[in-house]
Design an enzyme around this catalytic site. Structure first.
Site, mmCIF file in Angstrom:
data_model
loop_
_atom_site.group_PDB
_atom_site.id
_atom_site.type_symbol
_atom_site.label_atom_id
_atom_site.label_comp_id
_atom_site.label_asym_id
_atom_site.label_seq_id
_atom_site.Cartn_x
_atom_site.Cartn_y
_atom_site.Cartn_z
ATOM 1 N N ASP A 256 0.868 -1.182 0.000
ATOM 2 C CA ASP A 256 0.000 0.000 0.000
ATOM 3 C C ASP A 256 0.904 1.231 0.000
ATOM 4 O O ASP A 256 2.125 1.116 -0.075
ATOM 5 C CB ASP A 256 -0.947 -0.003 1.202
ATOM 6 C CG ASP A 256 -2.248 0.732 0.906
ATOM 7 O OD1 ASP A 256 -2.221 1.972 0.807
ATOM 8 O OD2 ASP A 256 -3.289 0.058 0.770
ATOM 9 N N HIS A 310 -2.850 4.193 -4.061
ATOM 10 C CA HIS A 310 -2.259 3.488 -2.922
ATOM 11 C C HIS A 310 -0.872 2.948 -3.270
ATOM 12 O O HIS A 310 -0.504 1.831 -2.892
ATOM 13 C CB HIS A 310 -3.173 2.347 -2.450
ATOM 14 C CG HIS A 310 -4.452 2.825 -1.846
ATOM 15 N ND1 HIS A 310 -4.624 3.008 -0.489
ATOM 16 C CD2 HIS A 310 -5.636 3.179 -2.425
ATOM 17 C CE1 HIS A 310 -5.859 3.445 -0.257
ATOM 18 N NE2 HIS A 310 -6.494 3.566 -1.424
ATOM 19 N N GLU A 381 -9.933 3.740 -5.259
ATOM 20 C CA GLU A 381 -9.651 5.125 -4.864
ATOM 21 C C GLU A 381 -8.617 5.831 -5.748
ATOM 22 O O GLU A 381 -7.739 6.552 -5.265
ATOM 23 C CB GLU A 381 -9.216 5.176 -3.390
ATOM 24 C CG GLU A 381 -10.315 4.706 -2.447
ATOM 25 C CD GLU A 381 -9.962 4.882 -0.987
ATOM 26 O OE1 GLU A 381 -10.881 5.001 -0.176
ATOM 27 O OE2 GLU A 381 -8.749 4.898 -0.661
#
Length: 411
Positions: A256, A310, A381
């Site tokens: 991440d 991410h 995202e």
């Protein structure tokens, strides 16, 4: 003064006797199986303690209460559980197996399944097993597997049938029939739930017939080891817990923005720039050991390399190696202008060197997890504000007659 002390003495004496009574009640707890098939505590020495629906321990109550007893997850097929238990001697337990066309890997997995079963029995009944003079019937566990399939997928047959009976009034015979070795594993997991302790002796349910198969092909748990590094031994403990609940997919969110703890010999810069420390790294042997450990428990490992969002720490080394920016907006602030949640970082889609690095990483992941057909690529995202604030990406869009709308970025 004397009278006052006497009053206090009387109060103390009353409290002392009340405490003694409470302790005696706590020491005389039994468990009652209600009409709702639940086990509830019964305090005190009551006559009902001799009734068939009242038990001396919670485990005995759970084993003999209701249609499904302690079985979890609840079987999806036919279930018949007897209402009596039999004392058994775990030192006199043996396996008999009928494994048609068994492969070397199948033999190895079956051996690991039996060891897993025995370890859990020893852990649960260690005190009773230590006494060699423990009375009880011998146990025979018969294993019948009709397929030599050893690859885990969404299509593998995980069904099984478990039977328990008393043979010739002298031996407890348990039969686990399954099409694949993974169904057999689930049968052993169910069998573990049918043991209990009665009067310091190990007991097993005297009669049972359970037909079971999972409703869902994907029964997974996601664990994030990028935001918080989790040691291998802790991951294995979690995999054991998954096996106990017959889950079959470990979704390993291994990278991440916060860290990139996954080691690649071909791209060593990833952990140099991305790991929290030298100790908080998953080397390739670590990952392979988790994959093997999980498979012996009927669990697939799906590795997730989060992208294109991410992706921050671990990707900063491109300029140093003359590869340009592999990621942009890394750790930029104020974070709300560059990502959905901090810290920020997003892969640079216009840098051709990025795809060369990704190709090598995906190739190494596929090599580590050869039998698995799935790699999770993240995809969540994505924040267009990051790319819209990066000069090289804006210039690329302009050079290709594209604007700066969401549709342009998707194009």
């Amino acid at each position: 003064m004397f009278c006052a002390m006497s009053k206090y003495g009387i109060v103390v004496l009353v409290l002392f006797h009340a405490f003694q009574y409470a302790v005696s009640c706590l020491n005389d707890i039994s468990y009652k199986c209600t009409n709702e098939e639940q086990c509830v505590r019964v305090y005190g020495n009551t006559k009902s303690a001799s009734e068939s629906h009242v038990f001396s321990t919670l485990s005995n109550c759970r084993l003999l209460c209701g249609k499904y007893g302690p079985l979890w997850p609840r079987p999806t097929g036919h279930v018949t559980l007897g209402k009596e238990t039999t004392v058994v001697n775990l030192l006199n337990l043996r396996f008999e197996q009928d494994f048609i066309n068994q492969t070397t890997e199948g033999t190895t997995i079956l051996r690991e399944i039996k060891m897993y079963f025995l370890r859990n029995l020893r852990k649960a009944f260690q005190t009773q097993i230590l006494h060699e003079s423990t009375p009880g019937m011998p146990i025979i566990i018969k294993i019948q597997i009709t397929s030599n399939e050893t690859n885990l997928s969404w299509y593998v047959d995980e069904s099984y049938e478990l039977k328990i009976s008393i043979e010739n009034l002298t031996t407890v015979v348990t039969t686990i029939e399954a099409k694949t070795i993974f169904g057999t594993r689930h049968g052993f997991e169910t069998l573990l739930q049918l043991f209990t302790t009665v009067n310091s002796s190990v007991n097993i349910l005297s009669q049972a017939n359970i037909i079971d198969q999972p409703i869902y092909a994907h029964r997974g748990l996601l664990i994030d080891t990028a935001r918080n590094y989790i040691p291998i031994k802790c991951l294995k403990r979690q995999i054991d817990a998954m096996a106990a609940s017959k889950l079959n997919v470990f979704h390993w969110h291994i990278t991440d923005t916060q860290s990139f703890p996954m080691q690649f010999d071909t791209v060593p810069e990833m952990i140099f720039y991305g790991a929290y420390s030298k100790e908080e790294v998953y080397c390739q042997n670590d990952i392979k050991s988790i994959i093997k450990y999980a498979k012996y428990r009927g669990i697939r490992v799906i590795l997730e390399l989060d992208a294109p969002a991410h992706a921050g720490n671990g990707w900063q080394w491109g300029p140093e190696k003359d590869l340009g920016n592999l990621a942009v907006c890394v750790n930029q602030k104020p974070w709300r202008n560059f990502c959905i949640e901090p810290p920020c970082g997003q892969l640079n889609p216009i840098n051709p060197n990025l795809y060369t690095v990704l190709q090598q990483i995906y190739k190494d992941i596929a090599e580590m997890n050869k039998e698995e057909s799935v790699i999770h690529m993240g995809g969540d995202e994505v924040f267009f504000g990051c790319w819209n604030a990066t000069a090289e990406i804006i210039n690329y869009l302009m050079d290709h007659n594209l604007g700066r709308t969401e549709q342009d970025f998707l194009t």
